[in-house]
Design a protein around this motif. Structure first.
Motif, mmCIF file in Angstrom:
data_model
loop_
_atom_site.group_PDB
_atom_site.id
_atom_site.type_symbol
_atom_site.label_atom_id
_atom_site.label_comp_id
_atom_site.label_asym_id
_atom_site.label_seq_id
_atom_site.Cartn_x
_atom_site.Cartn_y
_atom_site.Cartn_z
ATOM 1 N N LEU A 48 -6.736 40.603 -46.032
ATOM 2 C CA LEU A 48 -7.428 41.608 -46.846
ATOM 3 C C LEU A 48 -6.443 42.580 -47.483
ATOM 4 N N ARG A 49 -5.428 42.974 -46.740
ATOM 5 C CA ARG A 49 -4.423 43.887 -47.283
ATOM 6 C C ARG A 49 -3.616 43.221 -48.392
ATOM 7 N N GLU A 50 -3.311 41.932 -48.228
ATOM 8 C CA GLU A 50 -2.573 41.203 -49.269
ATOM 9 C C GLU A 50 -3.386 41.104 -50.551
ATOM 10 N N SER A 51 -4.706 41.054 -50.406
ATOM 11 C CA SER A 51 -5.556 40.945 -51.594
ATOM 12 C C SER A 51 -5.816 42.306 -52.236
ATOM 13 N N GLY A 52 -5.235 43.375 -51.675
ATOM 14 C CA GLY A 52 -5.345 44.683 -52.302
ATOM 15 C C GLY A 52 -6.404 45.590 -51.713
ATOM 16 N N ARG A 53 -6.935 45.231 -50.557
ATOM 17 C CA ARG A 53 -7.930 46.073 -49.903
ATOM 18 C C ARG A 53 -7.297 46.735 -48.683
ATOM 19 N N PRO A 54 -6.884 47.979 -48.793
ATOM 20 C CA PRO A 54 -6.292 48.644 -47.625
ATOM 21 C C PRO A 54 -7.379 48.959 -46.606
ATOM 22 N N ILE A 55 -7.231 48.405 -45.402
ATOM 23 C CA ILE A 55 -8.248 48.591 -44.371
ATOM 24 C C ILE A 55 -7.587 48.573 -43.004
ATOM 25 N N ASN A 56 -8.149 49.302 -42.082
ATOM 26 C CA ASN A 56 -7.621 49.415 -40.733
ATOM 27 C C ASN A 56 -8.040 48.201 -39.901
ATOM 28 N N HIS A 57 -7.171 47.761 -39.009
ATOM 29 C CA HIS A 57 -7.469 46.593 -38.188
ATOM 30 C C HIS A 57 -8.623 46.850 -37.226
ATOM 31 N N LYS A 58 -8.815 48.100 -36.826
ATOM 32 C CA LYS A 58 -9.917 48.430 -35.920
ATOM 33 C C LYS A 58 -11.268 48.261 -36.614
ATOM 34 N N VAL A 59 -11.311 48.572 -37.893
ATOM 35 C CA VAL A 59 -12.537 48.398 -38.667
ATOM 36 C C VAL A 59 -12.854 46.917 -38.800
ATOM 37 N N VAL A 60 -11.837 46.112 -39.075
ATOM 38 C CA VAL A 60 -12.048 44.665 -39.214
ATOM 39 C C VAL A 60 -12.533 44.084 -37.889
ATOM 40 N N GLU A 61 -11.968 44.526 -36.787
ATOM 41 C CA GLU A 61 -12.401 44.040 -35.474
ATOM 42 C C GLU A 61 -13.870 44.402 -35.221
ATOM 43 N N ARG A 62 -14.241 45.629 -35.545
ATOM 44 C CA ARG A 62 -15.622 46.071 -35.352
ATOM 45 C C ARG A 62 -16.581 45.267 -36.239
ATOM 46 N N LEU A 63 -16.180 44.996 -37.487
ATOM 47 C CA LEU A 63 -17.027 44.218 -38.388
ATOM 48 C C LEU A 63 -17.140 42.769 -37.936
ATOM 49 N N HIS A 64 -16.067 42.208 -37.374
ATOM 50 C CA HIS A 64 -16.127 40.853 -36.820
ATOM 51 C C HIS A 64 -17.197 40.786 -35.736
ATOM 52 N N ARG A 65 -17.214 41.779 -34.860
ATOM 53 C CA ARG A 65 -18.218 41.795 -33.789
ATOM 54 C C ARG A 65 -19.611 42.043 -34.348
ATOM 55 N N HIS A 66 -19.722 42.956 -35.308
ATOM 56 C CA HIS A 66 -21.020 43.329 -35.868
ATOM 57 C C HIS A 66 -21.681 42.162 -36.606
ATOM 58 N N TRP A 67 -20.903 41.415 -37.370
ATOM 59 C CA TRP A 67 -21.440 40.306 -38.151
ATOM 60 C C TRP A 67 -21.257 38.948 -37.467
ATOM 61 N N ASN A 68 -20.866 38.947 -36.198
ATOM 62 C CA ASN A 68 -20.717 37.715 -35.401
ATOM 63 C C ASN A 68 -19.803 36.688 -36.072
ATOM 64 N N LEU A 69 -18.687 37.139 -36.570
ATOM 65 C CA LEU A 69 -17.689 36.240 -37.152
ATOM 66 C C LEU A 69 -16.754 35.820 -36.010
ATOM 67 N N SER A 70 -17.175 34.784 -35.331
ATOM 68 C CA SER A 70 -16.442 34.400 -34.134
ATOM 69 C C SER A 70 -15.149 33.680 -34.483
ATOM 70 N N VAL A 71 -14.256 33.676 -33.529
ATOM 71 C CA VAL A 71 -12.965 33.017 -33.649
ATOM 72 C C VAL A 71 -13.069 31.674 -32.963
ATOM 73 N N MET A 72 -12.502 30.637 -33.600
ATOM 74 C CA MET A 72 -12.530 29.300 -33.025
ATOM 75 C C MET A 72 -11.614 29.256 -31.799
ATOM 76 N N ARG A 73 -12.127 28.773 -30.698
ATOM 77 C CA ARG A 73 -11.348 28.654 -29.474
ATOM 78 C C ARG A 73 -10.750 27.250 -29.375
ATOM 79 N N ARG A 74 -9.529 27.171 -28.860
ATOM 80 C CA ARG A 74 -8.903 25.854 -28.692
ATOM 81 C C ARG A 74 -8.830 25.477 -27.254
#
Length: 74
Positions: A48-74
Motif C-alpha cells: 500500500l505504501r509503494e502504491s502511494g497510500r501512506p498508512i500505519n501497519h497497525k491500521v492494516v492489521e486491524r482492518l485485516h481482522r475486521h474484514w476477515n482477510l485471513s492469511v494462508m497457512r502453510r
C-alpha cells in the motif's frame, strides 16, 4: 442540559468507525489478499505504501481482522 462537558460532546460527535475512516482501502486490501494470500499485514502495508497510500501497519492489521482477510497457512 445533558450534563456533558462541551468538549465531550464534540469528541463523541466526531468519532468514526473503521469502515467510515478507511472504507476506500477495502477494495485495494481485498485485491492484495486475493492476488497474494500469503501476505500478512506487514507486507500488505508495504504494498500500500509503494502504491502511494501512506498508512500505519497497525491500521492494516486491524482492518485485516475486521474484514476477515485471513492469511494462508502453510
Amino acid at each position: 442540559m445533558l450534563g456533558l462537558a462541551k468538549s465531550s460532546w464534540y469528541t463523541l460527535k466526531q468519532r468514526q468507525t473503521d469502515e467510515e475512516r478507511y472504507g476506500e482501502l477495502r477494495i485495494p486490501l481485498m485485491e492484495i489478499a486475493e492476488r497474494h494470500p500469503e501476505y500478512g499485514y506487514r507486507r500488505t502495508t508495504a504494498v500500500l505504501r509503494e502504491s502511494g497510500r501512506p498508512i500505519n501497519h497497525k491500521v492494516v492489521e486491524r482492518l485485516h481482522r475486521h474484514w476477515n482477510l485471513s492469511v494462508m497457512r502453510r
